[in-house]
Design a protein around this motif. Sequence first.
Motif, PDB file in Angstrom:
ATOM      1  N   THR A 195       6.567  62.147  16.507  1.00  0.00           N
ATOM      2  CA  THR A 195       6.600  60.700  16.717  1.00  0.00           C
ATOM      3  C   THR A 195       8.050  60.247  16.737  1.00  0.00           C
ATOM      4  O   THR A 195       8.828  60.605  15.853  1.00  0.00           O
ATOM      5  CB  THR A 195       5.854  59.948  15.595  1.00  0.00           C
ATOM      6  N   PHE A 221      13.863  47.088  14.586  1.00  0.00           N
ATOM      7  CA  PHE A 221      12.558  47.722  14.446  1.00  0.00           C
ATOM      8  C   PHE A 221      11.901  47.101  13.215  1.00  0.00           C
ATOM      9  O   PHE A 221      12.366  47.288  12.099  1.00  0.00           O
ATOM     10  CB  PHE A 221      12.712  49.242  14.287  1.00  0.00           C
ATOM     11  N   PHE A 243      10.323  56.632  17.331  1.00  0.00           N
ATOM     12  CA  PHE A 243      10.502  55.229  17.651  1.00  0.00           C
ATOM     13  C   PHE A 243      11.996  55.016  17.857  1.00  0.00           C
ATOM     14  O   PHE A 243      12.788  55.276  16.952  1.00  0.00           O
ATOM     15  CB  PHE A 243       9.989  54.329  16.516  1.00  0.00           C
TER      16      PHE A 243
END
Length: 673
Positions: A438, A453, A440
């Motif tokens: 994952t 974020f 981001f």
Amino acid sequence: MDTVFSDWKQALQNLQDCVEKDLEEIRKQKAEVQQIKIDIFNRLAEGKYFRDDKRIVISAPEIIIGDVDKSGTLWGDGGAVVVRGGHVDIEGTGKTGNVNTRAPFISQIAVDPGPDGIEEVVYPHSQIVNQARNIVLQSNNSNDYFSQPPTSGGAGVRIHADDSIEISATQSVEKRGNVISDELSVLKSAKSDLNTEASNKMKQVNSIISDVEDILSSSDDQTDDEINMRSNIVDLVELQNKYDGMIPALYNAVANCIDTLSRLAETNRRITALEAEQEEVNNAESEFKDKSTGARLTVNAEQMIFSSIDGDGNIRTNDESAIHMQARNLNVNTLKEDGTLIEDSSVSFRTESMSISTANTEMTDETNGSITTGGSVWINTKDFGVSAVDYDIKDGEYEMKEQTVDSSIYLSAEDMRLSSQDKDGNTTGQLSVNVADTMFSSADKDQNTTGTFNVQAQKMALSSTDKDKNATGQFTLVTELASVAAIDKDGKAMGQISLDAKDVYVKATDVDAEKLTDKNMAEGSSLTLLAEKMYIGRSDQDNLAKELQVSAEKTGIYGKTTAEVQQGEAKAVVQLDGGNVAISGSKAEFYGNNTINGKSDFKADVTMTKATADNLEAKKSFKSKNISDGMAVPGASSSASLSAKLKEADAPKAKDVELPKDEEEGEGEGGNE
């Protein structure tokens, strides 16, 4: 002198005078000159005319009407057959009856041709009606002979074309206006020519009528009495011959003049109609783009199939094969009459690639341009799944096989939100992300981090565990500034932050940029631990650190009121309290050179190997093995002890944090039906 020819001339003049009047007046004058045409054909004595005021029946096993010989073959390629009537029926009776119409050009136009066949008057009820159990319309690209006969598909309507079929329910303003303008130009030019032609033909008719009337006048003069008639018999014969020779020319001139005047009248009527239509178009031009035209194409069927196939039934796979739909609003739904969804209804798109775009494309030429993304795509559904999965089909059911190799899902937007909220804005439900890797990222093209974020939730868990709940993998946070806070809306500290691992490192060091391993202490770095109560090395009596090391070039321990070091259960105590230093224990030892400044009280026995004193005073006794002075009194044993001020306490228990329960993964069968 008054003759029938004078009446003809007057009737023609009346028709010429009304060619720009309305249709009713034109037809009235046409009816007046109709008698002239009858007289012409009667006097010419050409052809045969059968007339019955009730009914004429032509009966035979086979009837051929046309410019044919006895065998029924046309004389040459010409000949015209005109059937004119207020009501015309062509009937092919009987079970096998049929009507065939064959010609290189066949035209059906629902207009009133008028009594002379020249007019084209459109009425509100103008229509063409075709009704049959089976209707076939077929267009084939053949030369010399149609190789493919019309194919009947049984009851219904079949339309086929080798090239193209266009069904259009449209209105236009610009195109329609241009067509009307062009047609008006042609008609006005024709009107000018017809006016000139009509004037010339009227002059020709008047000239011939004048010559005929002169002949008739001369004939009357020479037949005034029987004597003149006998003496002028030769001249009378010559006059009769002239008359007989001029009458056919007169009849033809009159017939041509009537035809020209009729065409001129029809041209004027068309110009008037088109000018009225052009005014209507001009008035509608300003509202045409925004106001509905009412044009509609309706297709109703229980089952509708649109396919791109050829005449052999093959699905076309060339680049030009396509089905296009274009409209301002495009609506596809499966609704009942009351607007509710049809139970078990579905819309399925199955293709190798699919593009849904709300982007505006502007091309400067065939290969260059720009795309501006705008608009919106809204999907409202109870269950929504996007998957890239291979399936096996067993007994009609889909069973997940594996994730599709090299599959990916890509989302890109300036503002992206995943929300699960009720109508009041309260968060509900949950978001699960289950993947091997994952990432981001909020970074620019040079991999410089940008933006923010923000993750906000009542419960948040980041875990890397295997199927048995064993911690695996790693979690890395790299940033210039990080803040972890448990506070309320007013900034008041609340809750807890817990770090739990076998090895916990909190440090401020420079590291290897790739491996993140320590290199050296970060210059100017600092570490601050601050709380109202702080516990280091012990959480409770069962959880005690085996070893605590504090190492630094400089070490400072500061207690504003009390500082205390205890060993065991206060077996040994070093206490700094109220400006005093106290040391307590079963045994206190000092090593090295020690200097005591100030007054010292020893309230118990003191034993030393050597004592050097500038001044020695004994208040009660002084005893020595070598010297005895006064009375020796034994010293009392010491019973003094230090009362410890601080008590070892358990650290507050950490609250239990529950990890979200795993949900069963949906197989995402949507779109695979």
